[in-house]
Design an enzyme around this catalytic site. Sequence first.
Site, PDB file in Angstrom:
ATOM      1  N   SER A  50      -9.030  -1.646  -7.154  1.00  0.00           N
ATOM      2  CA  SER A  50      -9.079  -2.364  -5.874  1.00  0.00           C
ATOM      3  C   SER A  50     -10.485  -2.898  -5.622  1.00  0.00           C
ATOM      4  O   SER A  50     -11.468  -2.400  -6.182  1.00  0.00           O
ATOM      5  CB  SER A  50      -8.661  -1.437  -4.735  1.00  0.00           C
ATOM      6  OG  SER A  50      -7.370  -0.946  -4.968  1.00  0.00           O
TER       7      SER A  50
HETATM    8  C1  LIG Z   1      -4.259  -1.027  -7.233  1.00  0.00           C
HETATM    9  S1  LIG Z   1      -3.991   0.034  -8.568  1.00  0.00           S
HETATM   10  C2  LIG Z   1      -5.306   1.242  -8.636  1.00  0.00           C
HETATM   11  C3  LIG Z   1      -5.928   1.621  -7.376  1.00  0.00           C
HETATM   12  C4  LIG Z   1      -7.042   2.650  -7.474  1.00  0.00           C
HETATM   13  N1  LIG Z   1      -7.313   3.023  -6.114  1.00  0.00           N
HETATM   14  C5  LIG Z   1      -8.296   2.055  -8.092  1.00  0.00           C
HETATM   15  O1  LIG Z   1      -9.014   1.379  -7.353  1.00  0.00           O
HETATM   16  O2  LIG Z   1      -8.563   2.270  -9.287  1.00  0.00           O
HETATM   17  C6  LIG Z   1      -2.582   0.970  -8.094  1.00  0.00           C
HETATM   18  C7  LIG Z   1      -2.180   2.051  -9.057  1.00  0.00           C
HETATM   19  O3  LIG Z   1      -0.951   2.643  -8.618  1.00  0.00           O
HETATM   20  C8  LIG Z   1      -0.259   3.057  -9.779  1.00  0.00           C
HETATM   21  N2  LIG Z   1       1.124   3.318  -9.402  1.00  0.00           N
HETATM   22  C9  LIG Z   1       2.102   2.417  -9.076  1.00  0.00           C
HETATM   23  N3  LIG Z   1       3.250   3.070  -8.796  1.00  0.00           N
HETATM   24  C10 LIG Z   1       3.005   4.401  -8.932  1.00  0.00           C
HETATM   25  C11 LIG Z   1       3.797   5.583  -8.781  1.00  0.00           C
HETATM   26  N4  LIG Z   1       5.094   5.551  -8.445  1.00  0.00           N
HETATM   27  N5  LIG Z   1       3.196   6.770  -8.990  1.00  0.00           N
HETATM   28  C12 LIG Z   1       1.884   6.855  -9.368  1.00  0.00           C
HETATM   29  N6  LIG Z   1       1.096   5.777  -9.553  1.00  0.00           N
HETATM   30  C13 LIG Z   1       1.650   4.564  -9.324  1.00  0.00           C
HETATM   31  C14 LIG Z   1      -0.486   1.933 -10.759  1.00  0.00           C
HETATM   32  O4  LIG Z   1      -0.293   2.317 -12.096  1.00  0.00           O
HETATM   33  C15 LIG Z   1      -1.963   1.573 -10.475  1.00  0.00           C
HETATM   34  O5  LIG Z   1      -2.845   2.246 -11.322  1.00  0.00           O
END
Ligand SMILES: C[S@@+](CC[C@H](N)C(=O)[O-])C[C@H]1O[C@@H](n2cnc3c(N)ncnc32)[C@H](O)[C@@H]1O
Length: 215
Positions: A50
Amino acid sequence: MVEHLQNYGVFRSKKVAEVMETIDRALFVPDGNAPYYDSPMPIGYNATISAPHMHATCLQLLEENLQPGMHALDVGSGTGYLTACFALMVGPQGCAVGVEHIPELVSSSIQNIQKSAAAPLLKEGSLSVHAGDGREGWPEHAPYDAIHVGAAAPEIPQALIDQLKPGGRMVIPVGSIFQDLKVVEKSLDGSVSIRTETSVRYVPLTSRESQLRSV
Ligand SMILES: C[S@@+](CC[C@H](N)C(=O)[O-])C[C@H]1O[C@@H](n2cnc3c(N)ncnc32)[C@H](O)[C@@H]1O
């Protein structure tokens, strides 16, 4: 980066600015990207880290619930950046848990954290990152004072509401094309209130199969 965000009035909290200065974003952004640019960046597997202003916003919304000794859950922990910030804020007597459903991102986030100022907390065990479906939360360390969800849910998962401590606060993007950052508060009598903070754009909180379908 922190100075730049300060100039744009993003920081209301000195503590959050200090924590984001201490956890160096360059250790969490894949090589070849400008780490301090205020934008989300691809980290593979259809996921992103993000933007710094969103990290700052979420940390500030949760700051009162990230005091030393408190429990914090970071769902969709991706690179581990925010989980590391949570760990620094709740300290060694607290507990910061990341849950991410892409095992490769769990491994790389642990490597990122090991290079960061949060490494001792990972070693001591007050910071941990796990592979799993974050829609189910992480019951082992519940209830949580603070829950952050880093991906947009069609609706707020009941398991996350259940794992929020009375007096706790959750920040979660909700929606599909149009998304709102919701602030969910559980009062001491267990009643839940929800308000909208701002409009946002996040990747979906979904199943691993559906996220990887278009990779
Ligand atoms: C915007 S990204 C990463 C955000 C993190 N705060 C960062 O800045 O590195 C959102 C993350 O949510 C994960 N994600 C999506 N659905 C998910 C689920 N059901 N359970 C766990 N992780 C999930 C994705 O793989 C991704 O890595």
